[in-house]
Design a protein around this motif. Structure first.
Motif, mmCIF file in Angstrom:
data_model
loop_
_atom_site.group_PDB
_atom_site.id
_atom_site.type_symbol
_atom_site.label_atom_id
_atom_site.label_comp_id
_atom_site.label_asym_id
_atom_site.label_seq_id
_atom_site.Cartn_x
_atom_site.Cartn_y
_atom_site.Cartn_z
ATOM 1 N N GLU A 39 14.617 31.477 -4.330
ATOM 2 C CA GLU A 39 13.789 30.274 -4.225
ATOM 3 C C GLU A 39 14.500 29.195 -3.405
ATOM 4 O O GLU A 39 13.880 28.507 -2.591
ATOM 5 N N GLU A 40 15.817 29.068 -3.613
ATOM 6 C CA GLU A 40 16.588 28.105 -2.827
ATOM 7 C C GLU A 40 16.579 28.484 -1.345
ATOM 8 O O GLU A 40 16.435 27.618 -0.462
ATOM 9 N N ILE A 41 16.726 29.779 -1.069
ATOM 10 C CA ILE A 41 16.724 30.243 0.318
ATOM 11 C C ILE A 41 15.374 29.977 0.980
ATOM 12 O O ILE A 41 15.308 29.552 2.135
ATOM 13 N N GLU A 42 14.290 30.227 0.243
ATOM 14 C CA GLU A 42 12.959 29.963 0.793
ATOM 15 C C GLU A 42 12.825 28.485 1.174
ATOM 16 O O GLU A 42 12.251 28.146 2.222
ATOM 17 N N ALA A 43 13.361 27.605 0.336
ATOM 18 C CA ALA A 43 13.310 26.173 0.639
ATOM 19 C C ALA A 43 14.141 25.861 1.873
ATOM 20 O O ALA A 43 13.750 25.043 2.721
ATOM 21 N N GLN A 44 15.299 26.509 2.005
ATOM 22 C CA GLN A 44 16.146 26.297 3.179
ATOM 23 C C GLN A 44 15.459 26.797 4.448
ATOM 24 O O GLN A 44 15.552 26.169 5.507
ATOM 25 N N ILE A 45 14.771 27.937 4.347
ATOM 26 C CA ILE A 45 14.041 28.461 5.504
ATOM 27 C C ILE A 45 12.953 27.487 5.941
ATOM 28 O O ILE A 45 12.760 27.238 7.133
ATOM 29 N N PRO A 49 15.044 27.275 9.576
ATOM 30 C CA PRO A 49 15.207 28.731 9.554
ATOM 31 C C PRO A 49 16.326 29.251 10.449
ATOM 32 O O PRO A 49 16.662 30.434 10.395
ATOM 33 N N THR A 50 16.907 28.393 11.272
ATOM 34 C CA THR A 50 17.835 28.864 12.302
ATOM 35 C C THR A 50 19.164 29.354 11.735
ATOM 36 O O THR A 50 19.929 30.003 12.452
ATOM 37 N N ARG A 76 7.855 40.449 6.539
ATOM 38 C CA ARG A 76 8.614 40.408 7.798
ATOM 39 C C ARG A 76 7.920 39.509 8.816
ATOM 40 O O ARG A 76 8.570 38.716 9.506
ATOM 41 N N VAL A 77 6.602 39.661 8.904
ATOM 42 C CA VAL A 77 5.844 38.816 9.832
ATOM 43 C C VAL A 77 5.951 37.355 9.412
ATOM 44 O O VAL A 77 6.113 36.460 10.253
ATOM 45 N N ARG A 78 5.891 37.110 8.119
ATOM 46 C CA ARG A 78 6.000 35.730 7.613
ATOM 47 C C ARG A 78 7.344 35.118 7.993
ATOM 48 O O ARG A 78 7.404 33.971 8.477
ATOM 49 N N LEU A 79 8.423 35.851 7.793
ATOM 50 C CA LEU A 79 9.757 35.336 8.115
ATOM 51 C C LEU A 79 9.905 35.122 9.621
ATOM 52 O O LEU A 79 10.455 34.115 10.069
ATOM 53 N N GLN A 80 9.427 36.081 10.395
ATOM 54 C CA GLN A 80 9.463 35.936 11.851
ATOM 55 C C GLN A 80 8.713 34.690 12.288
ATOM 56 O O GLN A 80 9.211 33.889 13.089
ATOM 57 N N ASP A 81 7.505 34.512 11.755
ATOM 58 C CA ASP A 81 6.686 33.370 12.143
ATOM 59 C C ASP A 81 7.276 32.047 11.667
ATOM 60 O O ASP A 81 6.999 30.988 12.246
ATOM 61 N N ALA A 82 8.096 32.120 10.611
ATOM 62 C CA ALA A 82 8.766 30.907 10.122
ATOM 63 C C ALA A 82 9.954 30.529 10.999
ATOM 64 O O ALA A 82 10.510 29.438 10.845
ATOM 65 N N GLY A 83 10.352 31.418 11.916
ATOM 66 C CA GLY A 83 11.456 31.121 12.818
ATOM 67 C C GLY A 83 12.765 31.786 12.465
ATOM 68 O O GLY A 83 13.801 31.484 13.078
ATOM 69 N N VAL A 84 12.751 32.708 11.508
ATOM 70 C CA VAL A 84 13.971 33.421 11.127
ATOM 71 C C VAL A 84 14.227 34.549 12.125
ATOM 72 O O VAL A 84 13.317 35.326 12.435
ATOM 73 N N GLU A 85 15.451 34.642 12.632
ATOM 74 C CA GLU A 85 15.801 35.747 13.527
ATOM 75 C C GLU A 85 15.728 37.048 12.736
ATOM 76 O O GLU A 85 16.367 37.188 11.690
ATOM 77 N N PHE A 188 26.537 45.026 10.923
ATOM 78 C CA PHE A 188 26.786 45.103 12.364
ATOM 79 C C PHE A 188 26.234 43.878 13.079
ATOM 80 O O PHE A 188 26.781 43.420 14.082
ATOM 81 N N CYS A 189 25.114 43.358 12.584
ATOM 82 C CA CYS A 189 24.493 42.199 13.222
ATOM 83 C C CYS A 189 24.790 40.912 12.461
ATOM 84 O O CYS A 189 24.214 39.863 12.760
ATOM 85 N N LYS A 190 25.679 41.026 11.469
ATOM 86 C CA LYS A 190 26.065 39.885 10.633
ATOM 87 C C LYS A 190 24.834 39.246 9.986
ATOM 88 O O LYS A 190 24.724 38.011 9.905
ATOM 89 N N ALA A 191 23.921 40.103 9.529
ATOM 90 C CA ALA A 191 22.751 39.594 8.809
ATOM 91 C C ALA A 191 23.229 38.909 7.531
ATOM 92 O O ALA A 191 24.069 39.443 6.814
ATOM 93 N N ASN A 192 22.697 37.741 7.267
ATOM 94 C CA ASN A 192 23.066 37.040 6.030
ATOM 95 C C ASN A 192 21.922 37.000 5.029
ATOM 96 O O ASN A 192 22.028 36.365 3.983
ATOM 97 N N LEU A 193 20.824 37.713 5.354
ATOM 98 C CA LEU A 193 19.669 37.725 4.469
ATOM 99 C C LEU A 193 18.977 39.081 4.580
ATOM 100 O O LEU A 193 18.700 39.560 5.676
ATOM 101 N N VAL A 194 18.721 39.693 3.415
ATOM 102 C CA VAL A 194 18.079 41.005 3.383
ATOM 103 C C VAL A 194 16.940 40.964 2.367
ATOM 104 O O VAL A 194 17.194 40.788 1.169
#
Length: 379
Positions: A39-45, A49-50, A76-85, A188-194
């Protein structure tokens, strides 16, 4: 210095601690912490989102279906559209972890890419790539395997389940190291969110263990860690059952695939399992099969399942199946139209994949350079 209490318990090893970490990842208390953190992450996004990079993906073992659509694709589409890489992996190497061959792999990979594009994943904003095209990602398996033990891997839920399912049949080395390959996918891509469901939390915890141990063993004093500690974005999407009342699965033949035509969808839903009570209610515990169709209708039409059940009332299973068929076909109509166009243009699908592979290779090569520098293997 206070005296240490005497104990007969053996000293806990790093492997023991990792096993505890994986087990603790799914306790009620840990799940609640993960939900709060999500929930905290969603608020941060929502605010910015960068700061996030997401890794997600699928194994190309068959066509995607409604379970994937509601369970992961829309998110996935929601996160993409929110500006998350967003990095979207077509995990072609993972097909052979528990299979003797790859099957019609090329056809399935391109089908997966068509599904992604049809539902709204934008290759200009998301990177779609395959395991087999990114050598540096797979090379990370070697240093990562050096920081885990075979006992830890055997305790991983997926590996453990495979061992129990196959009995005395020997397990492939790739199946045993599957959790480490997943860690390489994430790191490998240093993803910080899964984005994960609760059943996948032990895999994410394994990636966190690998990241921490690598930095403890090879980290450069005074420098930032090589790898971030990836966090879970816990999915609360409702599970969609198949037409037989069991989990929707590509292998069970009970799935409504995204690429199916409307008539095939209607035939499958017509033979979906219900019960003898003509009065339709939404009761997932008492009437799971009926409630699954009610829920599917509600999700496809953006309505509350209780409202759907009340509207159908005494119409019985036949009316419920008609409502579900209409809602699903209407929802998927634009997706299917777009998908048909994409499948007819293989050159475009290949171009999307090659561009994504090129971007993923650049990211992986840069990470491998950092890993080699940390390990003092730059010659």
């Amino acid at each position: 210095m206070p005296a240490q209490p005497l104990t007969s318990e053996p000293r806990q090893t790093p492997a023991d601690q990792a096993g505890n970490d994986l087990a603790e990842a799914t306790t009620d208390a840990s799940l609640e912490r993960t939900r709060r953190r999500s929930e905290e992450i969603e608020a941060q996004i929502a605010a910015d989102p960068t700061g996030f990079r997401v890794l997600t993906g699928d194994r190309p073992t068959g066509n995607l279906h409604l379970g994937h659509y509601f369970g992961s694709l829309l998110n996935r589409v929601r996160l993409q559209d929110a500006g998350v890489e967003t990095m979207v992996l077509v995990a072609d190497y993972q097909v052979i972890t528990d299979r003797d061959g790859v099957g019609p792999i090329r056809e399935r990979v391109l089908s997966l890419v068509a599904d992604y594009l049809a539902v709204g994943i934008d290759p200009d904003r998301s990177t779609i790539f395959t395991h087999s095209a990114v050598p540096a990602l797979n090379q990370l398996m070697l240093p990562f395997l050096s920081v885990v033990t075979d006992a830890e891997l055997r305790r991983n839920p997926t590996v453990k389940s495979e061992m129990e399912a196959t009995g005395d049949r020997p397990m492939s080395g790739l199946m045993l190291t599957y959790p480490v390959h997943q860690a390489a996918d994430i790191l490998f891509c240093k993803a910080n969110l899964v984005p994960v469901g609760k059943d996948q939390l032990p895999h994410l915890e394994q990636a966190r263990v690998v990241a921490r141990r690598f930095d403890e063993r090879y980290g450069r004093a005074g420098d930032a860690p090589v790898f971030p500690r990836p966090e879970a974005l816990l999915s609360e999407a409702a599970s969609v059952l198949g037409t037989d009342g069991q989990k929707m699965s590509k292998s069970r033949g009970n799935a409504i695939e995204l690429g199916m035509d409307a008539d095939t969808t209607a035939r499958l839903l017509k033979r979906a399992v219900t019960d003898a009570d003509r009065h339709i209610t939404y009761d997932p515990v008492g009437r799971p099969e009926v409630s699954n169709l009610v829920q599917l209708t509600a999700m496809a039409s953006g309505r509350d399942p209780h409202d759907v059940a009340r509207e159908i009332g005494d119409g019985g299973g036949a009316a419920l199946k008609r409502a579900a068929t209409e809602a699903v076909n209407e929802m998927l109509a634009p997706v299917r139209a777009r998908r048909a166009e994409l499948v007819a243009d293989e050159g475009h699908l290949l171009a999307v994949l090659r561009a994504g592979n090129e971007r993923a290779r650049a990211v992986a090569d840069a990470t491998l350079d950092e890993v080699r520098a940390a390990m003092q293997m730059v010659y």
